[in-house]
Design a protein around this motif. Sequence first.
Motif, PDB file in Angstrom:
ATOM      1  N   PRO A  30       0.831  -1.197   0.000  1.00 44.54           N
ATOM      2  CA  PRO A  30       0.000   0.000   0.000  1.00 44.54           C
ATOM      3  C   PRO A  30       0.861   1.240   0.000  1.00 44.54           C
ATOM      4  O   PRO A  30       1.912   1.285   0.619  1.00 44.54           O
ATOM      5  CB  PRO A  30      -0.799  -0.136   1.308  1.00 44.54           C
ATOM      6  CG  PRO A  30      -0.812  -1.608   1.580  1.00 44.54           C
ATOM      7  CD  PRO A  30       0.491  -2.110   1.090  1.00 44.54           C
ATOM      8  N   SER A  46      -3.120  -5.291  -0.978  1.00 44.58           N
ATOM      9  CA  SER A  46      -3.084  -5.656   0.429  1.00 44.58           C
ATOM     10  C   SER A  46      -2.009  -6.706   0.698  1.00 44.58           C
ATOM     11  O   SER A  46      -1.717  -7.024   1.831  1.00 44.58           O
ATOM     12  CB  SER A  46      -4.448  -6.199   0.860  1.00 44.58           C
ATOM     13  OG  SER A  46      -4.786  -7.314   0.075  1.00 44.58           O
ATOM     14  N   GLN A  80      -8.907  -0.273  -5.094  1.00 47.07           N
ATOM     15  CA  GLN A  80      -8.172  -0.545  -3.857  1.00 47.07           C
ATOM     16  C   GLN A  80      -8.970  -1.417  -2.889  1.00 47.07           C
ATOM     17  O   GLN A  80      -8.411  -2.281  -2.198  1.00 47.07           O
ATOM     18  CB  GLN A  80      -7.803   0.774  -3.181  1.00 47.07           C
ATOM     19  CG  GLN A  80      -6.751   1.571  -3.947  1.00 47.07           C
ATOM     20  CD  GLN A  80      -6.354   2.825  -3.202  1.00 47.07           C
ATOM     21  OE1 GLN A  80      -7.189   3.663  -2.887  1.00 47.07           O
ATOM     22  NE2 GLN A  80      -5.075   2.970  -2.933  1.00 47.07           N
ATOM     23  N   GLU A  81     -10.282  -1.186  -2.843  1.00 38.57           N
ATOM     24  CA  GLU A  81     -11.128  -2.003  -1.970  1.00 38.57           C
ATOM     25  C   GLU A  81     -11.118  -3.455  -2.408  1.00 38.57           C
ATOM     26  O   GLU A  81     -11.132  -4.377  -1.577  1.00 38.57           O
ATOM     27  CB  GLU A  81     -12.544  -1.445  -1.954  1.00 38.57           C
ATOM     28  CG  GLU A  81     -12.663  -0.120  -1.198  1.00 38.57           C
ATOM     29  CD  GLU A  81     -14.034   0.521  -1.350  1.00 38.57           C
ATOM     30  OE1 GLU A  81     -14.942  -0.147  -1.870  1.00 38.57           O
ATOM     31  OE2 GLU A  81     -14.178   1.691  -0.947  1.00 38.57           O
ATOM     32  N   SER A  84      -7.881  -4.891  -1.241  1.00 44.51           N
ATOM     33  CA  SER A  84      -7.868  -5.054   0.214  1.00 44.51           C
ATOM     34  C   SER A  84      -8.659  -6.278   0.654  1.00 44.51           C
ATOM     35  O   SER A  84      -8.346  -6.902   1.673  1.00 44.51           O
ATOM     36  CB  SER A  84      -8.441  -3.811   0.894  1.00 44.51           C
ATOM     37  OG  SER A  84      -7.611  -2.691   0.677  1.00 44.51           O
TER      38      SER A  84
END
Length: 382
Positions: A30, A46, A80-81, A84
């Motif tokens: 990250p 992640s 990004q989610e 993650s």
Amino acid sequence: MKHSAWATAALAVSATLVVAACGSSSSSAPAASGSSSAPSSASSSSSSSSAATAFTGCMVADTGTIDDRSFNQSAWEGMQEAASSDSSISVKFLPSSQSTNTVYASNINTFIGEKCGIIVTVGYLMAQATATAAKANSSQDFAIVDNPGAPVISNQSSLVFNTVQDGFLGGYLAAGMSKTGKVAEFGGQELPTVTIYMDGYWDGVQYYNSKHGTHVQVLGWSEQTQKGEFTNSFTDETAGQTITQTFIDEGADVIFPVAGDVGLGSAKAVATADQQAGSDKINMLWVDTDGCVSAPQYCKYFISSVTKGIQSAVKHDVLAAANGTFAGGNYIGTLANGGVLLAPYHDFASKVPAALQSELKQITTGIENGSIQTPTKSPVSG
């Protein structure tokens, strides 16, 4: 063709956005920086080791890049989610130096060459380049944000949002909060994904007038004539400040910029006007994202924000591609499925009259069940 894989509840939009970040293209850790001066290709994951990642999601951002406080930022947050929530996924992006098909096609081709698992493009202006690439590369998954009326391509997912619905709520709210009887709106560029918001806002004001016997005027746009004001940019904050000051001088006290980062210029004009008046007489609505999260320094001027659920839609498609369940077709975000919504009132929670809040809830229900119509010259279809 619809996205049969998603239940409508799957796109319920969170009221809190994650601050966008980007890192170097050589690392899957990250990153700490979210600056628009980021390198031409940035990645985030992640996973602590690039060897652990087996799937790469790639995004082509438009000129506003990933910290535009608008749809590019929201799409990147969705990327990004996804990373993650699944440690096998890494994500990266390329900014576009110019809003041209040549630049878009070059970025897309770069990602095709890098064997990306899915390529996400952002914005109506990328429609041609994305469709051309999708048709020429049938085994490559694509998703495009904000491309209404797109023909169905089996390996392309079009994520569109019926923002006339929450734009309508925003217009009704603005009319109900106006003390001068004048509100205003303007767009960044004259595109269907912009004017659909503007149509909704204009119609919401007219609906308020019809219910309350008032005559609140809308400066900057008419849904009937399709004529209005545009800055011809999504990044020129000075233009946003100038046009907003003109509206304020003409008596408007609630401003709605549908123009990405240009809206920051609007916020500056509103803040200056209020400082000079010694009160909060001028306010505004933000667009695409919750402004109190994406531009918190101006939260006290945002009555609410007219938003779309880009993050969850992008996240869904990246995860689907990684899991082998990706399906092309058109997804339409609505009030009913949580794909569009009016954001919380934040600092205005105690300032928006309870009766007006109640009316907005009733109107939301009416739009969802079809008893209240939201006309637009830029309809979303799928």
